[in-house]
Design an enzyme around this catalytic site. Structure first.
Site, PDB file in Angstrom:
ATOM      1  N   ASP A  75       7.055  22.202  20.073  1.00  0.00           N
ATOM      2  CA  ASP A  75       8.260  22.395  20.876  1.00  0.00           C
ATOM      3  C   ASP A  75       7.911  22.953  22.248  1.00  0.00           C
ATOM      4  O   ASP A  75       6.848  23.550  22.442  1.00  0.00           O
ATOM      5  CB  ASP A  75       9.189  23.413  20.196  1.00  0.00           C
ATOM      6  CG  ASP A  75       9.888  22.846  18.972  1.00  0.00           C
ATOM      7  OD1 ASP A  75       9.555  21.728  18.554  1.00  0.00           O
ATOM      8  OD2 ASP A  75      10.767  23.548  18.436  1.00  0.00           O
ATOM      9  N   HIS A 218       3.946  25.342  19.254  1.00  0.00           N
ATOM     10  CA  HIS A 218       4.348  25.206  20.659  1.00  0.00           C
ATOM     11  C   HIS A 218       3.096  24.882  21.470  1.00  0.00           C
ATOM     12  O   HIS A 218       2.094  25.605  21.356  1.00  0.00           O
ATOM     13  CB  HIS A 218       4.979  26.507  21.151  1.00  0.00           C
ATOM     14  CG  HIS A 218       6.222  26.877  20.386  1.00  0.00           C
ATOM     15  ND1 HIS A 218       6.158  27.500  19.164  1.00  0.00           N
ATOM     16  CD2 HIS A 218       7.527  26.672  20.652  1.00  0.00           C
ATOM     17  CE1 HIS A 218       7.400  27.673  18.706  1.00  0.00           C
ATOM     18  NE2 HIS A 218       8.248  27.184  19.589  1.00  0.00           N
TER      19      HIS A 218
END
Ligand code: NI
Length: 251
Positions: A75, A218
Site C-alpha cells: 500500500d 508498504h
C-alpha cells in the site's frame, strides 16, 4: 493451532462478474477483525513448535500445480526511492505482487513510469484513494471522487481501470460500495510501518502466514522492501507460490 476457518472462498467459476460481486459481500464479512494483539503474537511465536513446522512442511510437499497460494500486497506507493528497489527484487525472483496506489503519489514527478513498469512486469494495480482518506468519513460522492480520480490516473497510464480497492485504514465507505469494485483488506498485517525493523517484520509475517493469506506491507520504507524480499525467499523455500490478489481470490 493457527487454523482459521472460512478462509477458502469456494470453488472457481468461469463467470467472473457475479462471482466478484459475491466475493465482495463475503469478503466484508470475513475481514472485519484482522488485527491481533501483540501479546497474542508473542505467545504464538513462542509456541511455534517443531511439530507445527513439520506439519506445515508436509502440507507444502505438494503435487506440482497445487502449491499453496499466497498474495503479497503493498500500500501507499508508488515511492520514487523504494518502489524501484522492490520491483527489481521481485523481478529477480519471478514474483508478482499487488500494489494499492495513492493517486497523489502517482501524480508526483517520475512516478508515472513506476506505475507503467508495475503493469508491464505483471503486477496487479489497485486503488488506495487519491489522498489516503478514510472512506467511512466521506459522503458517497466524496468517496466516489477519491476513487474516480485515482482510477483515471491509473487508466491513463496502463489503459486498464483497477477493480480492486484497498480502503485506507481498512475503513469501508458508509453507503453503497461501487458495484464494479471489490474492496479487499488483508489477513496478515506485517506492521512494517510501525516497527520499521527488517528482522521483526520478517519474523512476524513468516510466523503468522498460512495458505491463501493476504500479506499487507508498504513499499515506501527501506526496511519494508528489504523484509518483503526476505519474506519472499523464505516462503518460496517453504513451497508457497506468490500470486496477484485477483488470482488468489478467484482460484
Ligand atoms: Ni495506506
Amino acid at each position: 493451532m493457527k487454523k482459521r476457518a472460512g478462509r477458502k472462498i469456494g470453488p472457481g467459476s468461469r463467470n467472473l462478474k457475479p462471482r466478484l460481486q459475491a466475493l465482495g459481500l463475503v469478503w466484508l464479512f470475513l475481514t472485519v477483525p484482522l488485527y491481533r494483539e501483540p501479546q497474542a503474537l508473542e505467545a504464538e511465536t513462542a509456541a511455534l513448535s517443531a511439530a507445527d513446522s513439520a506439519d506445515r512442511e508436509s502440507a507444502m510437499d505438494s503435487v506440482p500445480g497445487t502449491a499453496p497460494l499466497i498474495a503479497i500486497t503493498f500500500d501507499d506507493g508508488p515511492d520514487a526511492e523504494w518502489t524501484p528497489v522492490l520491483l527489481d527484487g521481485l523481478k529477480e525472483r519471478g514474483v508478482k505482487a499487488t500494489f494499492f496506489l495513492i493517486g497523489a503519489n502517482i501524480s508526483q514527478d517520475g512516478n508515472e513510469s513506476l506505475v507503467r513498469r508495475m503493469y508491464a512486469e505483471g503486477h496487479l494495480i489497485g486503488n488506495h484513494t487519491y489522498h489516503h482518506v478514510n472512506l467511512a468519513k466521506l459522503s458517497s460522492s466524496g468517496a466516489e471522487e477519491e476513487l474516480g480520480m485515482t482510477d483515471q490516473l491509473i487508466e491513463e497510464i496502463t489503459g486498464a481501470s483497477p477493480f480492486l480497492v484497498r480502503p485506507p485504514f481498512g475503513a469501508f465507505p458508509q453507503g453503497e460500495e461501487e458495484p464494479d469494485k471489490l474492496y479487499v483488506k488483508w489477513t496478515v498485517d506485517s506492521s512494517d510501518w510501525v516497527t520499521k525493523n527488517t528482522a521483526e517484520i520478517v519474523r512476524k509475517v513468516v510466523t503468522d502466514v498460512e495458505e491463501n493469506d493476504i500479506i499487507l506491507m508498504h513499499d515506501c520504507y527501506e526496511t519494508s522492501v528489504e523484509a518483503a524480499l526476505q519474506i519472499v525467499d523464505i516462503l518460496k523455500d517453504e513451497g508457497y507460490e506468490f500470486v496477484t490478489l485477483d488470482k488468489l481470490l478467484m482460484d
